[in-house]
Write an enzyme that holds these catalytic residues in place. Sequence first.
Site, PDB file in Angstrom:
ATOM      1  N   GLY A 145       7.706  -8.261  10.401  1.00 45.58           N
ATOM      2  CA  GLY A 145       7.817  -8.633  11.782  1.00 45.58           C
ATOM      3  C   GLY A 145       8.671  -7.610  12.367  1.00 45.58           C
ATOM      4  CB  SER A 146      10.855  -7.650  15.507  1.00 47.24           C
ATOM      5  OG  SER A 146       9.799  -8.229  16.289  1.00 47.24           O
TER       6      SER A 146
END
Length: 571
Positions: free
Chosen positions: A292-293
Amino acid sequence: MSVPMTTVPRWRLGVVLGAFVLAFVAVLARAVDLQVLQQDFLQGQGDARHLRVVSLPAHRGMILDRHGEPMAVSTPVDSVWANPRETLQYPDHQLLDLARLLDMNPRELHQRLLERAEREFVYLRRHVTPDVGRQVMAMGIPGVALQREYRRYYPMGEVSAHVLGFTNIDDRGQEGLELAYNTWLTGEPGAKRVVRDRLGRVIRDVENIRPARPGQDLVLTIDQRLQYLAYRELKAAVQAHGALAGSAVIMDARNGDILAMVNQPSYNPNNRGTLRGESARNRAVTDLIEPGSTIKPFTVAAALESGQFQKESLLQTSPGRMRVGRHTVTDIRNYGLIDLTTLISKSSNVGASQLALAIEPQQLWETFYRAGFGRGTGSGFPGEAGGNLRDFFHWRDVERATMGFGYGLSVTPLQLAQAYAAIANEGIMYTPRLVVSDAPREAYRVMSADAARDLVHMLEVAVSREGTGIRAAVEGYRVAGKTGTARKLVDGGYARGRYLSLFAGMAPASDPRLVMVVIIDEPGGDQYYGGQVAAPIFSGVMRGALRLMDIPPDNLPGLRSASRAPQEAPT
């Protein structure tokens, strides 16, 4: 009246005397036969019944933490064994009492002895308590005796279970470092010749044939204090959020030493009856997740290293979404015109996608690969996964875009910690290390020192009121880090309502020393963002770790309110 004396014939005296002489000669001949002519044979027969060569168990080497505190030790125990040919001649009611004492089914005990009647050694019960051992010997059953062995004991129990693993009943490593370093830890049994009595007890040592050689000790980079602290905080968070699982790794950015590695759920290696397949694996090195981020700093690093962007470069993310082919990339809100620092602090998916599409695919791939993604870390831990990073030749535009904010590649928590340690160490990455060694440390440059310092500054902004990671802040210290919230990939698609909550960060930001990655798998309830779930764990652990390691504060002003911290958008 006198009785006339009877005269004994001389031949009768001769017969009696001759008989005595013959008897004496016979006894003397038998004595000579036994003591001289058959001495070797009879001595051998006696020895075969009472003289034995027995093994001298060698205890397994200890496993110690970096400060010399024991994490795994071998303690002496007794095991009950029998010679079936002797024991089966004993009355059945006595064998019944023995079975009850050993917590065995009487039929099972009798059947075991019958099936092995041709052997001279059969284990009845391994690793009994001293009290049970004393009671067994007090029964005086012929052929039943005790054998000295060693049993592995783990003082920290479930706290260090996934790192250490465990041994089987024969004291051989089965999982974790016990398996990886089994040869190093295993000793070499000795041997001696002894005399046993009819009950199988050793009554005299005759000769030492070979001394036992104990195993070698293994010193880990793990700090038990940090291990316990990380485990306590992780377990509490997993329970509080009703999560499926969790992992956390703490590394020393300066040399790659792994200071703590914990997982939930766990198990107690001192009681293998509680062991279950799901709880036994070390998720921090075996489980692959899409980051993810938390991958965005490396997307920014690739952009900076390409020469096409500087940290002040501006990106237009309005209206908070962008089309890539038939797909739409969205932000949680419209951030408008942003620089690269804001991209990190606000966690803009649109901005990360624009960078990934603007630079050459090979540039992005090489940055990720140099950071350790798509290959093993070299930690030497059994069963370590290498992750997945597809070759850039096969990337479509949508894959490039989603790769920029952490989808389409898979990493382990340890890989993510190793990569962030490179950012913390001015772009130089060390091979993670679990065992203290004099061998040269492997290290290489992942990115330029300037790019790494820029990223630390951007990540520090992310742990502020302007960023998504404010709940990771530690009072008195400057913290840099990145939150992540990723949808879980299930059966080839992204499941709704099932998330991974992540935080990866370092402290103190002015001179990063400790790097920590936290991953919570499927937190329940309304809180599932990395900034809500994983960041507070980082804060709680790092607060204690910095003080335990006597790392001085770098004068960050007091912790500020986190009530209105922005969140990154899962995609």
